[in-house]
Write a protein that holds these residues in place. Structure first.
Motif, short mmCIF file in Angstrom:
data_model
loop_
_atom_site.label_atom_id
_atom_site.label_comp_id
_atom_site.label_asym_id
_atom_site.label_seq_id
_atom_site.Cartn_x
_atom_site.Cartn_y
_atom_site.Cartn_z
N THR A 12 41.33 42.47 47.14
CA THR A 12 42.18 41.35 47.49
C THR A 12 41.85 40.92 48.91
N THR A 13 42.03 39.64 49.18
CA THR A 13 41.68 39.10 50.49
C THR A 13 42.88 38.48 51.21
N ARG A 14 44.05 38.58 50.64
CA ARG A 14 45.21 37.89 51.22
C ARG A 14 45.59 38.48 52.57
N ALA A 15 46.22 37.64 53.38
CA ALA A 15 46.72 38.10 54.67
C ALA A 15 47.83 39.11 54.44
N TYR A 46 32.57 38.32 51.69
CA TYR A 46 31.77 37.62 50.69
C TYR A 46 32.58 36.44 50.12
N PRO A 47 32.80 35.40 50.92
CA PRO A 47 33.66 34.28 50.48
C PRO A 47 32.93 33.35 49.49
N MET A 48 32.73 33.83 48.29
CA MET A 48 32.03 33.05 47.26
C MET A 48 32.93 31.96 46.72
N THR A 69 23.66 37.37 48.21
CA THR A 69 23.89 38.49 49.12
C THR A 69 24.80 39.51 48.47
N TRP A 70 25.87 39.04 47.82
CA TRP A 70 26.80 39.92 47.10
C TRP A 70 26.07 40.71 46.02
N GLN A 71 25.25 40.05 45.25
CA GLN A 71 24.52 40.72 44.18
C GLN A 71 23.63 41.84 44.73
N GLY A 72 23.01 41.59 45.87
CA GLY A 72 22.19 42.62 46.51
C GLY A 72 23.01 43.82 46.93
N ARG A 73 24.21 43.57 47.46
CA ARG A 73 25.11 44.68 47.86
C ARG A 73 25.53 45.48 46.64
N VAL A 74 25.94 44.79 45.59
CA VAL A 74 26.36 45.48 44.36
C VAL A 74 25.22 46.35 43.84
N ALA A 75 24.01 45.80 43.83
CA ALA A 75 22.85 46.52 43.30
C ALA A 75 22.53 47.79 44.09
N SER A 76 22.91 47.82 45.36
CA SER A 76 22.54 48.94 46.22
C SER A 76 23.38 50.20 46.00
N PHE A 77 24.38 50.13 45.14
CA PHE A 77 25.26 51.27 44.90
C PHE A 77 25.06 51.86 43.51
N ASP A 78 25.41 53.15 43.39
CA ASP A 78 25.31 53.86 42.12
C ASP A 78 26.62 53.91 41.36
N GLY A 79 27.72 53.63 42.03
CA GLY A 79 29.04 53.64 41.41
C GLY A 79 30.04 52.95 42.31
N TYR A 80 31.24 52.73 41.78
CA TYR A 80 32.22 51.91 42.49
C TYR A 80 33.63 52.47 42.29
N VAL A 81 34.44 52.29 43.33
CA VAL A 81 35.89 52.49 43.23
C VAL A 81 36.52 51.16 43.58
N PHE A 82 37.25 50.59 42.65
CA PHE A 82 37.97 49.34 42.89
C PHE A 82 39.39 49.68 43.33
N VAL A 83 39.78 49.18 44.49
CA VAL A 83 41.14 49.35 45.00
C VAL A 83 41.82 48.01 44.78
N THR A 84 42.79 47.98 43.86
CA THR A 84 43.31 46.68 43.44
C THR A 84 44.84 46.60 43.41
N ALA A 85 45.30 45.44 43.77
CA ALA A 85 46.70 45.06 43.57
C ALA A 85 46.83 44.55 42.14
N VAL A 91 44.29 41.26 37.45
CA VAL A 91 43.53 41.52 38.67
C VAL A 91 43.57 40.29 39.57
N PRO A 92 43.45 40.48 40.88
CA PRO A 92 43.36 39.34 41.78
C PRO A 92 42.16 38.46 41.42
N ALA A 93 42.34 37.15 41.55
CA ALA A 93 41.28 36.20 41.18
C ALA A 93 39.99 36.45 41.95
N VAL A 94 40.11 36.86 43.22
CA VAL A 94 38.90 37.08 44.03
C VAL A 94 38.08 38.25 43.47
#
Length: 195
Positions: A12-15, A46-48, A69-85, A91-94
């Motif tokens: 999420t990107t909200r203030a 990554y304000p797409m 640029t975002w795609q390159g960052r995603v590709a550089s990892f082997d796994g992910y933890v999503f921290v989400t509201a 899920v948040p639109a962003v």
């Protein structure tokens, strides 16, 4: 084999967001294990635009420089933890937008979820798991849900997440599962590339 690289993605990107607290907490727990490299990723960096490409980047290169640029960052990892509201039972639109802007970069990699809110982000996480399956990811069974009174105490009173024992136990299980899937899928991607 080098240690797997895990991205902890603040979804999420909200203030005034709460995401920074659980993201730092789960990052610290994962780093303390010593069996994975962990990097905190903020979607604010990554304000797409809302997805407006002719097709997925699986078929057509994205025109947006930020998306590439975002795609390159995603590709550089082997796994992910999503921290989400959870926003309106989803899920948040962003986050959905960030998922949609990459496709092959997510494929055959695992993910885990940390949710927060009155019901611990449970409905958002269920939706997120379905999105991830469509992106050919392997979601872990276990997740972390910061919910109810504990969530409101952390949000309003600043109660440390480390003072909530059940979420620490869930986090250990979730990270164990994430590591297992990360190693298995990393090995499979390496030994079976092109299949």
């Amino acid at each position: 084999m080098s240690m797997p690289r895990i991205a902890v993605i603040m979804s999420t990107t909200r203030a005034g967001r709460f995401a920074d607290i659980p993201a730092a907490w789960i990052s610290d727990l994962a780093l303390a294990r010593g069996d994975m490299e962990v990097e905190l990723i903020d979607l604010r960096d990554y304000p797409m635009p809302f997805f407006d490409e002719p097709a997925s980047n699986a078929w057509v290169p994205s025109s947006s420089n930020i998306a590439r640029t975002w795609q390159g960052r995603v590709a550089s990892f082997d796994g992910y933890v999503f921290v989400t509201a959870e926003y309106n039972r989803g899920v948040p639109a962003v986050l959905k937008n960030a998922l949609d802007y990459a496709y092959p970069e997510w494929n055959r990699k695992p993910c885990a979820c940390v949710g927060y809110g009155s019901v611990g982000g449970a409905r958002a996480i269920e939706q997120l798991r379905l999105n991830c399956i469509e992106l050919q990811m392997a979601p872990t069974r276990s997740g972390v849900h910061i919910q109810g009174r504990d969530f409101f105490d952390a949000l309003r009173e600043g109660k440390p997440l480390s003072d909530i024992p059940y979420i620490a136990e869930n986090a250990v299980t979730m990270l164990d599962e994430l590591l297992w899937w990360t190693l298995a899928l990393k090995d499979a991607r390496t030994t079976r590339s092109g299949t």
